[in-house]
Design a protein around this motif. Structure first.
Motif, PDB file in Angstrom:
ATOM      1  N   VAL A  26      42.026  49.535  28.717  1.00  0.00           N
ATOM      2  CA  VAL A  26      43.383  49.950  29.122  1.00  0.00           C
ATOM      3  C   VAL A  26      43.818  49.204  30.376  1.00  0.00           C
ATOM      4  CG1 VAL A  26      44.703  51.896  30.044  1.00  0.00           C
ATOM      5  CG2 VAL A  26      43.301  52.195  28.013  1.00  0.00           C
ATOM      6  N   SER A  27      42.930  49.053  31.336  1.00  0.00           N
ATOM      7  CA  SER A  27      43.312  48.346  32.562  1.00  0.00           C
ATOM      8  C   SER A  27      43.506  46.860  32.307  1.00  0.00           C
ATOM      9  CB  SER A  27      42.277  48.576  33.667  1.00  0.00           C
ATOM     10  OG  SER A  27      41.028  48.060  33.293  1.00  0.00           O
ATOM     11  N   LEU A  28      42.738  46.272  31.392  1.00  0.00           N
ATOM     12  CA  LEU A  28      42.977  44.873  31.041  1.00  0.00           C
ATOM     13  C   LEU A  28      44.293  44.731  30.289  1.00  0.00           C
ATOM     14  CD1 LEU A  28      41.642  42.173  31.476  1.00  0.00           C
ATOM     15  CD2 LEU A  28      40.555  42.402  29.254  1.00  0.00           C
ATOM     16  N   GLY A  29      44.630  45.737  29.489  1.00  0.00           N
ATOM     17  CA  GLY A  29      45.952  45.754  28.864  1.00  0.00           C
ATOM     18  C   GLY A  29      47.057  45.826  29.901  1.00  0.00           C
ATOM     19  N   GLY A  30      46.816  46.574  30.983  1.00  0.00           N
ATOM     20  CA  GLY A  30      47.780  46.601  32.091  1.00  0.00           C
ATOM     21  C   GLY A  30      47.938  45.235  32.742  1.00  0.00           C
ATOM     22  N   ALA A  31      46.848  44.478  32.794  1.00  0.00           N
ATOM     23  CA  ALA A  31      46.928  43.116  33.343  1.00  0.00           C
ATOM     24  C   ALA A  31      47.799  42.236  32.456  1.00  0.00           C
ATOM     25  CB  ALA A  31      45.536  42.522  33.488  1.00  0.00           C
ATOM     26  N   PHE A  32      47.654  42.364  31.139  1.00  0.00           N
ATOM     27  CA  PHE A  32      48.473  41.560  30.234  1.00  0.00           C
ATOM     28  C   PHE A  32      49.939  41.972  30.286  1.00  0.00           C
ATOM     29  CE2 PHE A  32      44.328  40.856  28.060  1.00  0.00           C
ATOM     30  CZ  PHE A  32      44.263  39.499  28.338  1.00  0.00           C
ATOM     31  N   VAL A  33      50.199  43.264  30.441  1.00  0.00           N
ATOM     32  CA  VAL A  33      51.579  43.716  30.611  1.00  0.00           C
ATOM     33  C   VAL A  33      52.143  43.167  31.924  1.00  0.00           C
ATOM     34  CG1 VAL A  33      53.024  45.759  31.004  1.00  0.00           C
ATOM     35  CG2 VAL A  33      51.332  45.756  29.168  1.00  0.00           C
ATOM     36  N   SER A  34      51.316  43.116  32.961  1.00  0.00           N
ATOM     37  CA  SER A  34      51.752  42.547  34.234  1.00  0.00           C
ATOM     38  C   SER A  34      52.121  41.085  34.091  1.00  0.00           C
ATOM     39  CB  SER A  34      50.654  42.691  35.288  1.00  0.00           C
ATOM     40  OG  SER A  34      50.398  44.040  35.563  1.00  0.00           O
ATOM     41  N   ILE A  35      51.400  40.373  33.242  1.00  0.00           N
ATOM     42  CA  ILE A  35      51.758  38.975  32.984  1.00  0.00           C
ATOM     43  C   ILE A  35      53.118  38.900  32.302  1.00  0.00           C
ATOM     44  CG2 ILE A  35      51.192  36.949  31.583  1.00  0.00           C
ATOM     45  CD1 ILE A  35      48.263  37.582  32.023  1.00  0.00           C
ATOM     46  N   GLU A  36      53.327  39.759  31.309  1.00  0.00           N
ATOM     47  CA  GLU A  36      54.576  39.721  30.545  1.00  0.00           C
ATOM     48  C   GLU A  36      55.792  40.046  31.406  1.00  0.00           C
ATOM     49  OE1 GLU A  36      55.045  38.787  27.364  1.00  0.00           O
ATOM     50  OE2 GLU A  36      52.908  38.266  27.293  1.00  0.00           O
ATOM     51  N   ILE A  37      55.652  40.985  32.334  1.00  0.00           N
ATOM     52  CA  ILE A  37      56.810  41.376  33.145  1.00  0.00           C
ATOM     53  C   ILE A  37      56.799  40.701  34.512  1.00  0.00           C
ATOM     54  CG2 ILE A  37      57.042  43.582  31.963  1.00  0.00           C
ATOM     55  CD1 ILE A  37      55.784  44.934  34.390  1.00  0.00           C
ATOM     56  N   SER A  38      55.890  39.757  34.703  1.00  0.00           N
ATOM     57  CA  SER A  38      55.775  38.994  35.958  1.00  0.00           C
ATOM     58  C   SER A  38      55.556  39.909  37.157  1.00  0.00           C
ATOM     59  CB  SER A  38      56.997  38.113  36.168  1.00  0.00           C
ATOM     60  OG  SER A  38      57.120  37.200  35.110  1.00  0.00           O
ATOM     61  N   SER A  39      54.687  40.871  36.994  1.00  0.00           N
ATOM     62  CA  SER A  39      54.359  41.795  38.067  1.00  0.00           C
ATOM     63  C   SER A  39      53.196  41.246  38.887  1.00  0.00           C
ATOM     64  CB  SER A  39      53.998  43.157  37.482  1.00  0.00           C
ATOM     65  OG  SER A  39      53.593  44.044  38.485  1.00  0.00           O
ATOM     66  N   SER A  40      53.060  41.751  40.092  1.00  0.00           N
ATOM     67  CA  SER A  40      51.989  41.272  40.966  1.00  0.00           C
ATOM     68  C   SER A  40      50.723  42.119  40.869  1.00  0.00           C
ATOM     69  CB  SER A  40      52.482  41.267  42.411  1.00  0.00           C
ATOM     70  OG  SER A  40      52.807  42.580  42.805  1.00  0.00           O
ATOM     71  N   PHE A  41      50.632  42.997  39.872  1.00  0.00           N
ATOM     72  CA  PHE A  41      49.477  43.882  39.736  1.00  0.00           C
ATOM     73  C   PHE A  41      48.370  43.300  38.861  1.00  0.00           C
ATOM     74  CE2 PHE A  41      52.812  47.052  40.690  1.00  0.00           C
ATOM     75  CZ  PHE A  41      52.265  47.526  41.866  1.00  0.00           C
ATOM     76  N   ILE A  42      48.510  42.061  38.445  1.00  0.00           N
ATOM     77  CA  ILE A  42      47.538  41.478  37.522  1.00  0.00           C
ATOM     78  C   ILE A  42      46.136  41.464  38.118  1.00  0.00           C
ATOM     79  CG2 ILE A  42      48.218  39.160  38.233  1.00  0.00           C
ATOM     80  CD1 ILE A  42      47.304  38.185  35.507  1.00  0.00           C
ATOM     81  N   LEU A  43      46.018  41.116  39.383  1.00  0.00           N
ATOM     82  CA  LEU A  43      44.692  41.043  40.000  1.00  0.00           C
ATOM     83  C   LEU A  43      44.074  42.426  40.183  1.00  0.00           C
ATOM     84  CD1 LEU A  43      45.168  38.181  42.590  1.00  0.00           C
ATOM     85  CD2 LEU A  43      43.996  38.109  40.400  1.00  0.00           C
ATOM     86  N   TYR A  44      44.904  43.434  40.474  1.00  0.00           N
ATOM     87  CA  TYR A  44      44.385  44.796  40.624  1.00  0.00           C
ATOM     88  C   TYR A  44      43.840  45.320  39.291  1.00  0.00           C
ATOM     89  CZ  TYR A  44      46.938  44.537  44.997  1.00  0.00           C
ATOM     90  OH  TYR A  44      47.401  44.144  46.213  1.00  0.00           O
ATOM     91  N   PHE A  45      44.623  45.141  38.226  1.00  0.00           N
ATOM     92  CA  PHE A  45      44.172  45.584  36.909  1.00  0.00           C
ATOM     93  C   PHE A  45      42.933  44.808  36.465  1.00  0.00           C
ATOM     94  CE2 PHE A  45      48.640  47.120  36.167  1.00  0.00           C
ATOM     95  CZ  PHE A  45      48.304  48.448  36.006  1.00  0.00           C
ATOM     96  N   SER A  46      42.913  43.506  36.718  1.00  0.00           N
ATOM     97  CA  SER A  46      41.766  42.686  36.326  1.00  0.00           C
ATOM     98  C   SER A  46      40.522  43.086  37.099  1.00  0.00           C
ATOM     99  CB  SER A  46      42.073  41.210  36.561  1.00  0.00           C
ATOM    100  OG  SER A  46      43.168  40.810  35.789  1.00  0.00           O
ATOM    101  N   PHE A  47      40.678  43.371  38.377  1.00  0.00           N
ATOM    102  CA  PHE A  47      39.529  43.785  39.179  1.00  0.00           C
ATOM    103  C   PHE A  47      39.002  45.140  38.717  1.00  0.00           C
ATOM    104  CE2 PHE A  47      37.527  45.550  43.052  1.00  0.00           C
ATOM    105  CZ  PHE A  47      36.527  44.595  43.199  1.00  0.00           C
ATOM    106  N   LEU A  48      39.897  46.050  38.389  1.00  0.00           N
ATOM    107  CA  LEU A  48      39.481  47.353  37.861  1.00  0.00           C
ATOM    108  C   LEU A  48      38.726  47.178  36.545  1.00  0.00           C
ATOM    109  CD1 LEU A  48      39.514  50.448  38.084  1.00  0.00           C
ATOM    110  CD2 LEU A  48      41.706  50.395  36.887  1.00  0.00           C
ATOM    111  N   SER A  49      39.225  46.311  35.674  1.00  0.00           N
ATOM    112  CA  SER A  49      38.526  46.032  34.416  1.00  0.00           C
ATOM    113  C   SER A  49      37.152  45.439  34.672  1.00  0.00           C
ATOM    114  CB  SER A  49      39.337  45.058  33.561  1.00  0.00           C
ATOM    115  OG  SER A  49      40.525  45.640  33.150  1.00  0.00           O
ATOM    116  N   PHE A  50      37.055  44.566  35.654  1.00  0.00           N
ATOM    117  CA  PHE A  50      35.788  43.935  35.997  1.00  0.00           C
ATOM    118  C   PHE A  50      34.770  44.983  36.447  1.00  0.00           C
ATOM    119  CE2 PHE A  50      32.949  41.874  39.038  1.00  0.00           C
ATOM    120  CZ  PHE A  50      32.479  40.808  38.276  1.00  0.00           C
ATOM    121  N   ILE A  51      35.187  45.878  37.320  1.00  0.00           N
ATOM    122  CA  ILE A  51      34.286  46.923  37.824  1.00  0.00           C
ATOM    123  C   ILE A  51      33.845  47.851  36.697  1.00  0.00           C
ATOM    124  CG2 ILE A  51      34.127  48.926  39.370  1.00  0.00           C
ATOM    125  CD1 ILE A  51      34.047  46.243  40.808  1.00  0.00           C
TER     126      ILE A  51
END
Length: 134
Positions: A26-51
Motif C-alpha cells: 500500500v505504501s509503495l502504491g502511495g509512492a506511485f500515486v505520488s509520481i502520478e500527481i507530482s507530489s513530494s511524498f514519493i521518498l516518504y512512501f518509498s522509505f516506509l515500504s523499504f522499512i
C-alpha cells in the motif's frame, strides 16, 4: 513450573508477515500515486515500504527457522520452498531498487529522481515475468 524457551506460534508470524507485506504494498502504491500527481511524498512512501519490507524479510527468516518441515520432506515442501524463495528474491530485488532510489535522490534534484524512479520501475517490470507483478 512453566519456564523454558518461548517459540513463537507460526500462525502469529504468518499474520504479522501478511500485515507487513500488505502495508508495504500500500505504501509503495502511495509512492506511485505520488509520481502520478507530482507530489513530494514519493521518498516518504518509498522509505516506509523499504522499512516494512525489511521487517517482513527478517520475520520470514525467523519463521523458516522454526518451521517443522524441510525441503526434502515431500513434493509440497519442495514447491513451498521454491515459490517462497522466488518471492524472497523478488523482494530483495525490489529493496535493491529502492536503495538505488535513495542513493540517486541524495545526489539529484527531485524531478530527476522521479524520472529515474520511473525508469527503475520499468527496468523492474521488464526483468521479472508477468506472474510476479500483480
Amino acid at each position: 513450573s512453566g519456564e523454558g524457551f518461548y517459540l513463537p506460534d507460526p500462525q502469529e508470524l504468518t499474520f504479522c508477515n501478511t500485515l507487513l507485506l500488505s502495508n508495504a504494498a500500500v505504501s509503495l502504491g502511495g509512492a506511485f500515486v505520488s509520481i502520478e500527481i507530482s507530489s513530494s511524498f514519493i521518498l516518504y512512501f518509498s522509505f516506509l515500504s523499504f522499512i516494512l519490507a525489511c521487517a517482513f524479510i527478517s520475520l520470514q527468516i525467523k519463521e523458516f527457522r522454526i518451521m517443522g518441515f524441510s525441503i526434502n520432506d515431500s513434493v509440497f515442501s519442495s514447491l513451498f520452498f521454491i515459490i517462497t524463495g522466488l518471492h524472497f528474491f523478488h523482494l530483495l530485488f525490489g529493496l535493491i531498487l529502492l536503495c538505488l532510489l535513495f542513493i540517486i535522490s541524495s545526489f539529484s534534484y527531485f524531478i530527476i529522481v522521479i524520472m529515474r524512479f520511473q525508469l527503475l520501475f520499468l527496468l523492474y517490470k521488464s526483468c521479472l515475468p508477468d506472474s510476479f507483478i500483480i
